[in-house]
Design a protein around this motif. Sequence first.
Motif, mmCIF file in Angstrom:
data_model
loop_
_atom_site.group_PDB
_atom_site.id
_atom_site.type_symbol
_atom_site.label_atom_id
_atom_site.label_comp_id
_atom_site.label_asym_id
_atom_site.label_seq_id
_atom_site.Cartn_x
_atom_site.Cartn_y
_atom_site.Cartn_z
ATOM 1 N N ALA A 207 1.079 -1.119 -0.123
ATOM 2 C CA ALA A 207 -0.399 0.191 -0.188
ATOM 3 C C ALA A 207 0.901 1.172 -0.102
ATOM 4 C CB ALA A 207 -0.666 0.236 1.245
ATOM 5 N N GLU A 208 1.530 1.216 1.150
ATOM 6 C CA GLU A 208 3.098 2.220 1.086
ATOM 7 C C GLU A 208 3.773 2.514 -0.372
ATOM 8 O OE1 GLU A 208 3.204 4.852 2.828
ATOM 9 O OE2 GLU A 208 2.272 3.761 4.625
ATOM 10 N N VAL A 209 4.325 1.396 -1.291
ATOM 11 C CA VAL A 209 4.350 1.715 -2.623
ATOM 12 C C VAL A 209 3.342 2.247 -3.366
ATOM 13 C CG1 VAL A 209 5.411 0.507 -4.383
ATOM 14 C CG2 VAL A 209 6.170 -0.160 -2.620
ATOM 15 N N MET A 210 1.884 1.863 -2.791
ATOM 16 C CA MET A 210 1.471 2.281 -4.526
ATOM 17 C C MET A 210 0.833 3.174 -3.704
ATOM 18 S SD MET A 210 -0.982 -0.835 -4.341
ATOM 19 C CE MET A 210 -2.601 -0.240 -5.236
ATOM 20 N N ARG A 211 0.487 4.393 -2.806
ATOM 21 C CA ARG A 211 0.414 5.601 -2.725
ATOM 22 C C ARG A 211 1.427 6.402 -2.718
ATOM 23 N NH1 ARG A 211 -2.255 3.830 1.995
ATOM 24 N NH2 ARG A 211 0.109 3.421 3.746
ATOM 25 N N ALA A 212 3.259 5.636 -2.802
ATOM 26 C CA ALA A 212 4.072 6.870 -2.788
ATOM 27 C C ALA A 212 4.207 7.288 -4.284
ATOM 28 C CB ALA A 212 5.572 5.900 -2.260
ATOM 29 N N GLY A 213 3.456 5.520 -5.359
ATOM 30 C CA GLY A 213 3.403 5.553 -6.851
ATOM 31 C C GLY A 213 2.756 6.677 -7.258
ATOM 32 N N ALA A 214 1.206 6.691 -6.376
ATOM 33 C CA ALA A 214 0.442 7.823 -7.160
ATOM 34 C C ALA A 214 0.469 9.365 -6.303
ATOM 35 C CB ALA A 214 -0.830 7.418 -6.050
ATOM 36 N N ASP A 215 1.663 9.464 -5.917
ATOM 37 C CA ASP A 215 1.622 10.617 -5.560
ATOM 38 C C ASP A 215 3.276 11.002 -6.110
ATOM 39 O OD1 ASP A 215 -0.122 10.712 -3.233
ATOM 40 O OD2 ASP A 215 1.638 10.692 -1.809
ATOM 41 N N ALA A 216 4.004 10.113 -6.835
ATOM 42 C CA ALA A 216 4.345 10.572 -7.585
ATOM 43 C C ALA A 216 4.276 11.234 -9.086
ATOM 44 C CB ALA A 216 5.449 9.606 -7.780
ATOM 45 N N GLN A 217 2.874 10.207 -9.155
ATOM 46 C CA GLN A 217 1.668 10.718 -10.848
ATOM 47 C C GLN A 217 1.074 12.016 -10.303
ATOM 48 O OE1 GLN A 217 2.733 8.407 -13.628
ATOM 49 N NE2 GLN A 217 1.382 9.477 -14.287
ATOM 50 N N VAL A 218 0.780 11.867 -9.343
ATOM 51 C CA VAL A 218 0.100 12.895 -9.238
ATOM 52 C C VAL A 218 1.260 14.783 -9.931
ATOM 53 C CG1 VAL A 218 -1.223 14.568 -7.196
ATOM 54 C CG2 VAL A 218 -1.608 12.352 -7.510
ATOM 55 N N THR A 219 2.562 14.853 -9.021
ATOM 56 C CA THR A 219 3.014 15.673 -8.723
ATOM 57 C C THR A 219 3.956 15.371 -9.792
ATOM 58 O OG1 THR A 219 4.292 15.011 -6.447
ATOM 59 C CG2 THR A 219 5.631 16.050 -7.972
ATOM 60 N N LEU A 220 3.439 14.486 -10.386
ATOM 61 C CA LEU A 220 4.844 14.457 -12.741
ATOM 62 C C LEU A 220 3.511 15.122 -13.094
ATOM 63 C CD1 LEU A 220 6.713 13.967 -14.520
ATOM 64 C CD2 LEU A 220 5.614 11.286 -14.687
#
Length: 293
Positions: A207-220
């Motif tokens: 879940a942490e990996v998925m949230r980090a990926g989602a946050d990175a995608q949002v930032t990008l």
Amino acid sequence: MNVRILVILLIAAVLGFSAIFVVEEGERAIVKRFGKIGKDVEDKTLVYEPGLHLKVPFVDQVMRLSARILTLDAPADRFVTSEQKDVIVDSYVKWRITDFGQYYLATQQGNQLIAESLLQSKINNGLRSEFGSRTIRDIVSGSRDELQRAAMDGTQGDAEELGITVVDVRVKQINLPREVSEFIYNRMRAQREAVARSHRADGQEKAEVMRAGADAQVTLTLAEAERESRVLRGQGDADAAKIYADAYGKKPEFYSLLRSLDAYRTSFASKEDVLVVSPDSEFFQYMKSKNIK
């Protein structure tokens, strides 16, 4: 005379009735005379088959024994395996009398309770030997038929001493003692809880990996949108500057007037501001000019 005859006939009837005994189907009979078992010409116990038979009235005593296959269903007993683990075994025995004379003598005149007690002791000894040579894993996962057959064969010789033949030995149920069952249950529960904790930790990590990926995608995505908006604003500013430049090139005086009017509107928009400007300043050139075309 008639009374004497009636008495004689009555006595004869009583004697005749007392001299006859019937052996039912599924039974065998032994006759005792003066406390001794009747023997045949070969000095073997005389056993009477089902049917009508004669005996000496008031002298012979008939003892009836069952010839059927009997079931001994004793209470569960505790046995120890080869790994010194206790198990509770519930079993039953099928048996029958084959030597009625031997059975009668070995069981205190054919007492079935004594016979079953002695037989149960012998069967338990056989089961104890078989369980003692096996582990719990062997007992649970192995062939129960082999264990039962070995226990029956091991006690057959001892049972013959009682005049009995063991027909079958069956183990109905094998349980662990309560304290052992609770220990195993608690250990299994602890193992399941450890597995559950491991699964939850893996889930939280994913879940942490998925949230980090989602946050990175949002930032990008936001950065890309900001970049595109700046490009668009730059293009808009460039287009506006070009339009202003084209307009200025065609009507410089009119363009200067519009810019001055915009400056007036901005400067005089607030009534609270104070503007200190020289009267002959170029800022008011269009307000003093009379030749605006």
